[in-house]
Scaffold this motif. Structure first.
Motif, mmCIF file in Angstrom:
data_model
loop_
_atom_site.group_PDB
_atom_site.id
_atom_site.type_symbol
_atom_site.label_atom_id
_atom_site.label_comp_id
_atom_site.label_asym_id
_atom_site.label_seq_id
_atom_site.Cartn_x
_atom_site.Cartn_y
_atom_site.Cartn_z
ATOM 1 N N ASP A 275 -61.305 91.292 27.368
ATOM 2 C CA ASP A 275 -60.269 91.026 28.372
ATOM 3 C C ASP A 275 -59.497 92.260 28.802
ATOM 4 O OD1 ASP A 275 -60.759 88.314 28.854
ATOM 5 O OD2 ASP A 275 -59.739 87.762 27.000
ATOM 6 N N ALA A 276 -59.976 93.439 28.470
ATOM 7 C CA ALA A 276 -59.428 94.656 29.081
ATOM 8 C C ALA A 276 -60.023 94.722 30.487
ATOM 9 C CB ALA A 276 -59.805 95.883 28.284
ATOM 10 N N GLU A 277 -59.353 95.444 31.380
ATOM 11 C CA GLU A 277 -59.852 95.564 32.748
ATOM 12 C C GLU A 277 -60.011 97.048 33.077
ATOM 13 O OE1 GLU A 277 -57.405 93.639 35.656
ATOM 14 O OE2 GLU A 277 -58.508 94.528 37.331
ATOM 15 N N ILE A 278 -61.172 97.376 33.605
ATOM 16 C CA ILE A 278 -61.423 98.758 34.007
ATOM 17 C C ILE A 278 -61.674 98.740 35.510
ATOM 18 C CG2 ILE A 278 -62.767 100.856 33.570
ATOM 19 C CD1 ILE A 278 -61.515 99.750 30.998
ATOM 20 N N GLU A 279 -60.748 99.308 36.252
ATOM 21 C CA GLU A 279 -60.874 99.313 37.716
ATOM 22 C C GLU A 279 -61.914 100.348 38.159
ATOM 23 O OE1 GLU A 279 -56.405 97.725 38.908
ATOM 24 O OE2 GLU A 279 -57.046 99.683 39.620
ATOM 25 N N PRO A 286 -65.395 111.632 25.652
ATOM 26 C CA PRO A 286 -65.645 111.181 24.292
ATOM 27 C C PRO A 286 -64.394 110.623 23.616
ATOM 28 C CG PRO A 286 -66.236 113.505 24.575
ATOM 29 C CD PRO A 286 -65.579 113.066 25.832
ATOM 30 N N ASP A 287 -64.630 109.736 22.649
ATOM 31 C CA ASP A 287 -63.609 109.302 21.710
ATOM 32 C C ASP A 287 -62.430 108.559 22.367
ATOM 33 O OD1 ASP A 287 -62.352 109.033 19.278
ATOM 34 O OD2 ASP A 287 -61.422 111.012 19.331
ATOM 35 N N VAL A 288 -62.746 107.505 23.075
ATOM 36 C CA VAL A 288 -61.686 106.692 23.703
ATOM 37 C C VAL A 288 -61.771 105.262 23.188
ATOM 38 C CG1 VAL A 288 -60.787 105.738 25.863
ATOM 39 C CG2 VAL A 288 -61.683 108.082 25.807
ATOM 40 N N THR A 289 -60.618 104.715 22.844
ATOM 41 C CA THR A 289 -60.524 103.302 22.487
ATOM 42 C C THR A 289 -59.514 102.634 23.408
ATOM 43 O OG1 THR A 289 -60.946 103.851 20.195
ATOM 44 C CG2 THR A 289 -60.023 101.688 20.607
ATOM 45 N N VAL A 290 -59.930 101.578 24.053
ATOM 46 C CA VAL A 290 -59.034 100.791 24.910
ATOM 47 C C VAL A 290 -58.989 99.393 24.307
ATOM 48 C CG1 VAL A 290 -58.685 99.827 27.217
ATOM 49 C CG2 VAL A 290 -59.608 102.146 26.963
ATOM 50 N N GLU A 291 -57.800 98.969 23.923
ATOM 51 C CA GLU A 291 -57.690 97.666 23.251
ATOM 52 C C GLU A 291 -57.712 96.520 24.263
ATOM 53 O OE1 GLU A 291 -57.691 97.428 20.022
ATOM 54 O OE2 GLU A 291 -56.973 99.364 19.277
ATOM 55 N N SER A 292 -57.818 95.322 23.706
ATOM 56 C CA SER A 292 -57.850 94.097 24.508
ATOM 57 C C SER A 292 -56.689 94.037 25.489
ATOM 58 C CB SER A 292 -57.724 92.882 23.591
ATOM 59 O OG SER A 292 -58.900 92.722 22.880
ATOM 60 N N VAL A 307 -55.586 103.518 23.844
ATOM 61 C CA VAL A 307 -54.711 102.731 24.714
ATOM 62 C C VAL A 307 -54.552 101.357 24.070
ATOM 63 C CG1 VAL A 307 -54.394 101.773 27.025
ATOM 64 C CG2 VAL A 307 -55.552 103.981 26.743
ATOM 65 N N SER A 308 -53.313 100.987 23.732
ATOM 66 C CA SER A 308 -53.083 99.736 23.010
ATOM 67 C C SER A 308 -53.052 98.535 23.952
ATOM 68 C CB SER A 308 -51.763 99.818 22.240
ATOM 69 O OG SER A 308 -51.792 100.919 21.365
ATOM 70 N N ALA A 309 -53.062 97.368 23.343
ATOM 71 C CA ALA A 309 -53.126 96.117 24.098
ATOM 72 C C ALA A 309 -51.993 96.018 25.107
ATOM 73 C CB ALA A 309 -53.063 94.937 23.130
ATOM 74 N N ALA A 339 -51.776 114.857 23.458
ATOM 75 C CA ALA A 339 -51.206 114.935 22.111
ATOM 76 C C ALA A 339 -49.791 114.353 22.066
ATOM 77 C CB ALA A 339 -51.205 116.380 21.604
ATOM 78 N N ALA A 340 -49.680 113.141 22.545
ATOM 79 C CA ALA A 340 -48.359 112.522 22.607
ATOM 80 C C ALA A 340 -48.459 111.035 22.320
ATOM 81 C CB ALA A 340 -47.760 112.735 23.999
ATOM 82 N N GLU A 341 -47.480 110.544 21.555
ATOM 83 C CA GLU A 341 -47.418 109.101 21.339
ATOM 84 C C GLU A 341 -46.396 108.523 22.311
ATOM 85 O OE1 GLU A 341 -46.155 110.279 17.564
ATOM 86 O OE2 GLU A 341 -47.916 111.491 18.088
ATOM 87 N N ILE A 342 -46.827 107.535 23.048
ATOM 88 C CA ILE A 342 -45.937 106.854 23.995
ATOM 89 C C ILE A 342 -45.636 105.492 23.366
ATOM 90 C CG2 ILE A 342 -45.648 106.057 26.368
ATOM 91 C CD1 ILE A 342 -46.184 109.101 26.146
ATOM 92 N N GLY A 343 -44.380 105.268 23.043
ATOM 93 C CA GLY A 343 -44.005 104.068 22.291
ATOM 94 C C GLY A 343 -44.184 102.776 23.072
ATOM 95 N N GLU A 344 -44.073 101.689 22.337
ATOM 96 C CA GLU A 344 -44.252 100.361 22.909
ATOM 97 C C GLU A 344 -43.330 100.142 24.115
ATOM 98 O OE1 GLU A 344 -44.144 97.362 19.940
ATOM 99 O OE2 GLU A 344 -43.968 95.729 21.394
#
Ligand code: UD1
Ligand code: MG
Length: 452
Positions: A275-279, A286-292, A307-309, A339-344
């Motif tokens: 249920d992720a959407e890729i336009e 390399p090395d990418v995770t895209v969550e639901s 990339v989190s849900a 190299a950055a965390e973007i919070g919820e």
């Protein structure tokens, strides 16, 4: 995959010159789906959990071995100094196989599309026969070795160059992949000679020699597309199209929404949740995770990131290595994150650069915010607290910390830490000169009129 009682070793041939690639880069290192061809061969066997991995290197050995240390640090590289044939190549693994009791599967670094299920079928056939070759039916078998079968027994393999007209009429071809007991394979290879049209030590002599010692050989047949080998840039480009077609189909099957799958490019290790959407027009490095339920909007480029849900990225966003996007966060157009965390729930919606930073939950970075992370020699970190509000066009000169729920005025150049809850103004104070704009314009127009 079925659990196996016998351990498995892989021998991957990666020594060839790859002359037709016309390249300084060794063929096993040419990229397909953003990963070296060698990584594809190893990935196809990974679900079988090999106990030992041996890669035979030769041309460009140093570069191939350096890449191997990255792809599969547990693998053993052995050198084939001179390329005297596929049988000779496999024999170079003899020392590395010393003491190994189990089956060996021979793979090729330039054959990236073998499915794990096919290797599993070869191992299953090994329960009934000593040697298992992988074959395929070809409409155009010219150039390939031919499998001479009698029922399900493989009598021998004859190379095209050495074949009679009758043998050349056979359409069942040799892919080159082989499975056999390690001891049997090495013992048999020691008997292989080079009395043939190429003067090479052929791996394909193994079935006939094994039969002569009372062993049996068979063939497992797969689709020709799986055995597709890469010898030229044209074949590499075709293979890329094939790889992308396979990955797109797999993504759709796994519940990923894509309006224009043909415009989306995946890497070998891209993971996208259900249920992720890729336009359209999204490129994955390399090395990418895209969550639901995350959404990657059009024309975005992602590599080395997570990339989190529920997060929304793009359109026109760039996520570089180490970008960690929290749940429901928003990364908008022309925003680069490294190299950055973007919070919820944090928002970086327009025209920003966020590098070497931590952005707290629900912080809002206004348009044009830049973390000035590089002083020309070293990189420095920016920390932005939870719920902070960064005014548009703020330059955050790192190292710098913005406290929780703090604010910065638009256009500020922030060089000092801002305490929690404080408003930082770091810009020139505004001065208004009544009537001066009109006076100035009148003067300029008069000068122009005089000049004609
Ligand atoms: C081989 C098979 C042929 C099969 C075909 C499928 C033999 C003798 N023939 O022929 O039956 O139909 O593959 O594509 O095995 N290599 C080394 N060291 C060497 C020689 C080769 O590492 O000394 C590697 C090459 O880099 C290549 C692979 O082994 O990746 C196959 O060698 P190649 O010369 O392409 O064999 P083919 O003549 O195509
Ligand atoms: Mg070949």
């Amino acid at each position: 995959m079925q659990a196996r009682s016998r351990p498995l070793a892989l021998v991957v041939l990666a020594a060839g010159a790859g002359t037709r690639m016309n390249s300084d880069l060794p063929k096993p290192l040419h990229p397909l789906g953003q990963a070296p061809l060698l990584a594809h061969a190893l990935a196809s066997a990974a679900p079988l959990e090999p106990a030992r991995i041996i890669v035979v290197t030769g041309h460009g050995a140093e570069a191939v071995e350096a890449a191997l240390a990255d792809i599969a640090p547990e693998a053993i590289a052995v050198r084939q100094a001179e390329q005297l044939g596929t049988g000779h190549a496999v024999l170079q693994a003899a020392d590395a196989l010393e003491g190994f009791e189990g089956d060996v599967v021979v793979l090729y670094a330039d054959t990236p599309f073998i499915r794990p299920e096919t290797l599993d079928a070869m191992l299953a056939a090994r329960d009934r026969h000593d040697i298992v070759m992988l074959g395929f039916e070809s409409a155009d078998p010219t150039g390939y070795g031919r499998l001479v079968m009698e029922g399900d027994i493989l009598q021998r393999i004859v190379e095209h160059k050495d074949a009679t007209d009758e043998e050349r009429a056979i359409t069942l071809c040799n892919s080159g992949l082989l499975c056999a007991d390690a001891g049997v394979l090495i013992d048999t290879l020691r008997k292989v000679g080079n009395d043939n049209a190429n003067g090479e030590y052929y791996l394909t002599d193994v079935p006939a020699l094994a039969s002569a010692s009372g062993l049996t050989a068979t063939a497992v047949v797969c689709d020709e597309a799986e055995t597709l080998g890469i010898n030229s840039r044209t074949e590499l480009a075709r293979a890329e199209a094939h790889f992308q077609a396979l990955r797109r189909a797999e993504m759709l099957e796994n519940g990923v929404t894509m309006q224009a799958p043909d415009t989306v490019f995946f890497a070998l290790d891209t993971y996208v949740g259900r249920d992720a959407e890729i336009e359209p027009n999204v490129v994955f490095g390399p090395d990418v995770t895209v969550e639901s339920e995350a959404r990657i909007r059009a024309f975005s480029h992602l590599e080395g990131c997570h990339v989190s849900a529920g997060a929304v990225v793009g359109p026109y966003a760039r996520l570089r290595p180490g970008a960690e996007i929290g749940n429901d966060a928003k990364i908008g157009n022309f925003v680069e994150v490294k190299a950055a965390e973007i919070g919820e729930g944090a928002k970086v919606n327009h025209l920003s650069y966020v590098g070497d930073a931590t952005v707290g939950a629900r912080a809002n970075l206004g348009a044009g915010t830049v973390t000035c992370n590089y002083d020309g020699v070293m990189k420095h970190r920016t920390v932005i607290g939870e719920g902070a509000f960064i005014g548009s066009d703020t330059m955050l000169v790192a190292p710098v910390t913005i406290g929780a729920r703090a604010m910065t005025g638009s256009g500020s150049v922030v060089t000092e830490d801002v305490p929690d809850g404080a408003l930082a103004l770091a810009r020139a104070k505004q001065v208004n000169k009544p009537g001066l704009a009109v006076k100035l314009m009148d003067r300029l127009r008069a000068i122009k009129a005089k000049k004609g």
